[in-house]
Design an enzyme around this catalytic site. Structure first.
Site, mmCIF file in Angstrom:
data_model
loop_
_atom_site.group_PDB
_atom_site.id
_atom_site.type_symbol
_atom_site.label_atom_id
_atom_site.label_comp_id
_atom_site.label_asym_id
_atom_site.label_seq_id
_atom_site.Cartn_x
_atom_site.Cartn_y
_atom_site.Cartn_z
ATOM 1 C CD GLU A 175 -103.583 48.983 83.564
ATOM 2 O OE1 GLU A 175 -104.425 49.765 83.089
ATOM 3 O OE2 GLU A 175 -102.860 48.264 82.841
ATOM 4 C CD GLU A 176 -101.312 46.387 80.369
ATOM 5 O OE1 GLU A 176 -102.512 46.454 80.034
ATOM 6 O OE2 GLU A 176 -100.462 47.194 79.957
ATOM 7 C CG HIS B 62 -101.908 45.942 75.130
ATOM 8 N ND1 HIS B 62 -103.177 45.661 75.606
ATOM 9 C CD2 HIS B 62 -101.408 46.896 75.965
ATOM 10 C CE1 HIS B 62 -103.424 46.403 76.671
ATOM 11 N NE2 HIS B 62 -102.360 47.166 76.895
ATOM 12 C CG HIS C 164 -99.906 49.657 84.886
ATOM 13 N ND1 HIS C 164 -99.374 48.610 84.161
ATOM 14 C CD2 HIS C 164 -100.501 50.462 83.978
ATOM 15 C CE1 HIS C 164 -99.644 48.782 82.874
ATOM 16 N NE2 HIS C 164 -100.318 49.898 82.734
#
Length: 688
Positions: A385-386, A496, A338
């Site tokens: 994707e996240e 993140h 991704h």
């Protein structure tokens, strides 16, 4: 910064092969380039490895991470165009953008305040450490958390697991009507922490990580949506102009928590922890920063959390580049990563993106030199994707029938490099080919060894892919495509956060990009091997051994119950016999694998390959896993219950974890047994 150069001999060989192919093409412009590698696959693989370039991968990563690029935002289009232009410049057979519409979630206003017993009030700074942040970085938040305010006393719940709440209950502490403070653990994701807190009557959830963003004050963003894929198109692709459910539809609303949640920095969590009174934390909680004197609350401080967010329909964009196969263009080997990131994304995911771009570059060089894979290769760059594997899931849902009929394998790399040491998970029939690829790649941290040698000495465990944390999930758990997921480094503390930058990568995880080169080498080699080998290098005997081990572990867990695993035993025995027959048949066919004139042998190879390709689909069940019906794989898939202990057979796991009746447990055992029987019949072929 110095970079490793390809060995001189390999460079000479590559240039020589390229010259021969170019000369041939100039003098025979209408002819098909010769198959220079058909009789020497090892030469091809060495040439692929020799064309690696640390500096090139570094330049890709620098370009991809100049700005934060959260899915659905304008900067994300810059990374889209960068990847698209790169693949188009390679002149592969086809490169296209596949567009979907998806419901994404963004914050507009967040605040957290506390009024302490001494009447002082604190308004918390919820951002990453100020020195790292910019106006382009999205504030730390939990995507799909509901808007609203919650106010109350705080209770510390350790990792937020069911057993933690049982421990609180034993010392007379309830979280009903309170905010809960949880520290990130290994067992539960943030969504599961919020879900459990919701069932206990909590009003809101605050989650922190003791790793403190690598000691830099980073705050972990993430999603708390339940399930994967676009929430308003559950089970079908979110094509532009297609059907979208309303937010009020039960199928949509059940995907979102009912109580708000926020991520916290360790600094802010420490302030709240210090304010707690009440009983002392249970002994088993006293690890890490939780000491002997830590109280669990409820604290005397009144904490107010406010979250205002917006859910928007956004266009997301996958990029799919195609290298068409020569002999079996209707069989597909898929490499995917991704592209979107919560912040700068140097580790997650653009270390993988830069490796994928370099694989494309190297494949292009091989194509120019006369190579063409036997089967078609797809290079896929997923979006969103996240937010919950949205881009890849929508693509899988759109192509699920074609994937079932023609996908050989899916090879996933998310965070290519986050530290030292090679780690991988796979479906068992791919274990052997994975290890074969590792044998050909030089270890990036010890030039005297191969990756396979260091892997066996340091880790030597190939995980199974029951987890749902990257883009392989839709391929394996929904479509039944054999899959591999790989990464360097067990974990990284900047996950993140706003510190996941190119500068951190070159100072910490991979200064000279040797690990990136190794990962690109392993990943690309797997693509070449699975696309080129006349007989697919699938080892179902390994799968049979793994099923036996799973059966034994389940039997031990069921000791003392009046539940038999005999249906599983019989099904696995049948599967083992089928796997042995397939292995023997494959060995015979390999003896004439490269003969171009044996039409009958070629037909037999094709038929055997199809049986091996389709066997994984046998483990799918149309009813899916109870409570998570989109997930169809009954051997490897996510358990619906966080308390489940096995890591395989998710339906059986859940039945045991919820103390279901013996009849329900037996039914789940029979479901798995029937799935294994379906896989056996696929391996055998025909209708006997």
């Amino acid at each position: 910064m110095s970079f490793r150069q390809p060995p001189p001999l390999c460079s000479f060989l590559f240039v020589t092969v390229l010259f021969v192919a170019t000369f041939y093409t100039l003098h025979h412009p209408d002819a098909t380039p010769p198959h220079l590698f058909s009789s020497d696959s090892l030469t091809l693989r060495r040439l692929f490895l020799s064309s690696a370039s640390n500096a090139t991968i570094s330049s890709y990563l620098r370009s991809l991470t100049r700005h934060p690029h959260l899915a659905g935002t304008k900067p994300s289009l810059e990374t889209l165009n960068y990847v698209l232009n790169h693949f188009q410049s390679l002149r592969l057979d086809d490169t296209r953008v596949v567009e979907y519409e998806a419901l994404l979630s963004y914050p507009t206003y967040i605040s957290l305040t506390a009024r302490f017993s001494n009447s002082t009030t604190v308004k918390f700074d919820l951002n990453d450490d100020v020195s790292s942040s910019s106006s382009d970085v999205v504030m730390p938040y939990h995507a799909y958390s509901p808007s609203g305010s919650a106010s109350g006393n705080v209770v510390f719940v350790n990792h937020g697991e069911e057993r933690d709440y049982r421990s609180l209950e034993m010392i007379g502490v309830s979280v009903r009507g309170c905010l809960v403070l949880a520290r990130k653990g290994e067992a539960l994701g943030r969504g599961a922490i919020v879900k459990i807190a919701e069932t206990k009557g909590a009003l809101g959830v605050l989650i922190y990580d003791e790793k403190n963003g690598g000691g830099l004050g980073g705050v972990e963003r993430g999603t708390v949506m339940r399930g994967i894929g676009d929430p308003v198109t559950p089970g079908w692709p979110g094509v532009v102009g297609g059907e979208k459910l309303s937010l009020e539809d039960d199928r949509v609303s059940k995907r979102f928590p009912k109580i708000p949640s926020l991520p916290l920095s360790l600094r802010n969590a420490d302030i709240l922890l210090a304010s707690l009174s009440g009983a002392k934390a249970p002994v088993e909680w006293r690890t890490g920063r939780v000491g002997l004197s830590q109280r669990v609350g409820p604290g005397r401080a009144v904490v107010n959390m406010t979250l205002q967010g917006e859910m928007k329909m956004k266009k997301i964009h996958n990029v799919v580049a195609t290298i068409r196969g020569s002999d079996e263009p209707d069989r597909f080997v898929i490499l995917g990563n991704h592209r979107d990131a919560w912040t700068y994304g140097a580790v997650d995911p653009n270390s993988g993106t830069s490796a994928l771009l370099d694989i494309g570059r190297r494949f292009s060089l091989l194509l120019e030199s006369g190579w063409r894979p036997r089967r078609t290769i797809l290079l896929c760059s997923w979006d969103a994707e996240e937010f919950g594997m949205v881009g890849s899931t929508e693509w899988v849902e759109e192509h699920v029938l074609n994937l079932g009929a023609s996908a050989v394998a899916y090879l996933n790399v998310d965070c290519a490099v986050q530290g030292s040491g090679f780690f991988a998970g796979s479906t068992p029939q791919l274990d052997s080919v994975l290890l074969d690829a590792l044998k050909l790649v030089q270890d990036p941290d010890d030039v005297t060894l191969t990756v396979e040698e260091t892997f066996k000495s340091q880790n030597n465990i190939i995980e199974r892919l029951s987890r749902v944390d990257s883009d392989f999930s839709g391929f394996l758990h929904h479509a039944g495509v054999p899959s591999i997921d790989m990464y360097y480094g067990a974990d990284y503390s900047l996950y993140h956060t706003a510190f996941d930058s190119y500068d951190w990568m070159i100072r910490n995880a991979d200064p000279l990009f040797h690990r990136h080169v190794a990962m690109a080498g392993i990943w690309g080699l797997l693509g070449i091997i699975l696309a080129d080998e006349p007989v697919l290098p699938f080892d179902y005997l390994s799968y049979a051994e793994q099923l036996h081990a799973h059966r034994d572990a389940l039997s031990k867990l069921l000791e003392g119950n009046n539940v038999s695993v005999d249906p599983l035993s019989m099904a696995i025995q049948e599967f083992s016999l089928a796997a042995k027959e397939v292995a023997d048949e494959a060995q015979k066919l390999k003896e004439g694998a490269y003969s171009k004139n044996k039409v009958a042998a070629a037909a037999k190879r094709r038929e055997l390959n199809d049986r091996m390709m389709l066997a994984e689909r046998g483990f799918l069940d149309s009813e899916g896993i109870k409570g998570k019906e989109w997930f169809k794989h009954l051997v490897y898939g996510p358990a619906a219950e966080p308390e489940s202990k096995l890591g395989f057979f998710p339906g059986i796991e859940d039945a045991i974890a919820t103390n279901s009746s013996e009849g329900i447990i037996k039914h789940e055992i029979w479901r798995v047994a029937r799935a294994i029987q379906r896989a056996s019949k696929a391996l055998k072929g025909g209708f006997t």
